[in-house]
Design an enzyme around this catalytic site. Structure first.
Site, short mmCIF file in Angstrom:
data_model
loop_
_atom_site.label_atom_id
_atom_site.label_comp_id
_atom_site.label_asym_id
_atom_site.label_seq_id
_atom_site.Cartn_x
_atom_site.Cartn_y
_atom_site.Cartn_z
CB CYS A 20 -0.91 0.00 1.23
SG CYS A 20 -1.99 1.44 1.34
CB CYS A 50 -2.78 1.21 -5.85
SG CYS A 50 -1.77 1.50 -4.40
CG HIS A 93 -1.92 11.17 -7.81
ND1 HIS A 93 -1.09 12.26 -7.94
CD2 HIS A 93 -1.10 10.09 -7.71
CE1 HIS A 93 0.16 11.86 -7.91
NE2 HIS A 93 0.18 10.56 -7.77
CG HIS A 109 -9.00 -1.60 5.94
ND1 HIS A 109 -9.87 -0.82 6.66
CD2 HIS A 109 -8.61 -0.83 4.89
CE1 HIS A 109 -10.01 0.36 6.08
NE2 HIS A 109 -9.26 0.37 4.98
CD GLU A 111 -8.20 -3.49 10.62
OE1 GLU A 111 -7.65 -3.52 9.49
OE2 GLU A 111 -8.56 -2.42 11.14
CB CYS A 138 -12.79 1.45 9.02
SG CYS A 138 -12.94 -0.10 8.11
CB CYS A 141 -12.26 -3.40 9.88
SG CYS A 141 -11.33 -3.39 8.34
#
Length: 185
Positions: A20, A50, A93, A109, A111, A138, A141
Site C-alpha cells: 500500500c 495500486c 492524486h 484492510h 483486519e 473502521c 472492519c
C-alpha cells in the site's frame, strides 16, 4: 518482553508485506497466545497493487470517464508516464483524504485480510484477540470482527478511524467486544 509487545512487534513485521502506498498496517489474530492468522492491507490474492502501471492506467481512465474533478486537476498536470510510475497513492492524486474514495482502492484492510486468511485455512477465530498496529478499526472492519467471533481488539491508541457518523467503536461496544490499548510494560 510481554505478550502485547510480542504481538505488536509481529504486527509491524507482518505490515512490511503491504505494498500500500498510503499506509502499511498489520494484524495478528491470536487465541491463548497462539497465532491463528495474520494479515496486512493489500489487494486480494493474485490482484494487482495500486502501484501496478496496468491498474493505474485502468483507474485513470475509469476516473476520467466518471468525471472526477480532483483527478483531472492533479493527474492531468502530470505526464502520463509519471502517472503510471509515481509512488503516491492514486486516491491522493484524485483528491481524496484517508478513508475516502475507497471504491477506487482494491485493497482490503489488514483486519479483514487476517479474518479471510483464517477462514481460507479453516481456522476459527471464535473467542480470539486481534492485535493491530493502528487505531480503532473502521466501521466495515468492526462489522467483520464482530461477525467473525473475535472478542477482543488491541490497538496502539484508542482513537477512532472515522470522525463522524456511526463509528467502529460504537459497534464494538454494542457487541461487548473488549477494546484496549497495548500494555507495553
Amino acid at each position: 518482553m510481554n505478550w502485547d509487545t510480542y504481538f505488536y512487534n509481529l504486527c509491524n513485521a507482518v505490515s512490511k508485506n503491504s505494498k500500500c502506498l498510503s499506509r502499511n498496517l498489520g494484524a495478528v489474530i491470536t487465541r491463548d497466545k497462539y497465532i491463528i492468522s495474520t494479515g496486512y492491507n493489500g489487494p486480494p490474492s493474485g490482484g494487482s497493487h495500486c502501484s501496478d502501471p496496468k491498474y493505474r492506467e485502468w483507474l485513470f481512465h475509469k476516473a476520467n470517464a466518471e468525471g472526477i474533478a480532483p483527478l483531472s486537476m492533479k493527474w492531468n498536470r502530470m505526464s502520463y508516464e509519471s502517472i503510471l510510475t509515481d509512488n503516491q497513492c492514486p486516491r491522493i492524486h484524485m483528491g481524496y483524504k484517508s478513508g475516502e474514495g475507497l471504491e477506487y482502492c482494491q485493497a482490503a484492510h489488514a483486519e479483514r485480510n487476517a479474518i479471510y486468511t483464517a477462514a481460507r485455512l479453516g481456522h476459527s477465530v471464535e473467542g480470539s484477540t486481534i492485535y493491530l498496529n493502528w487505531i480503532i478499526p473502521c466501521f466495515e472492519c468492526c462489522k467483520a470482527i464482530i461477525n467473525s467471533g473475535i472478542t477482543e481488539v488491541v490497538v496502539t491508541e484508542l482513537k477512532d478511524y472515522e470522525q463522524i457518523g456511526i463509528i467502529g467503536r460504537n459497534l464494538l461496544e454494542e457487541a461487548n467486544i473488549k477494546l484496549r490499548e497495548y500494555n507495553f510494560k
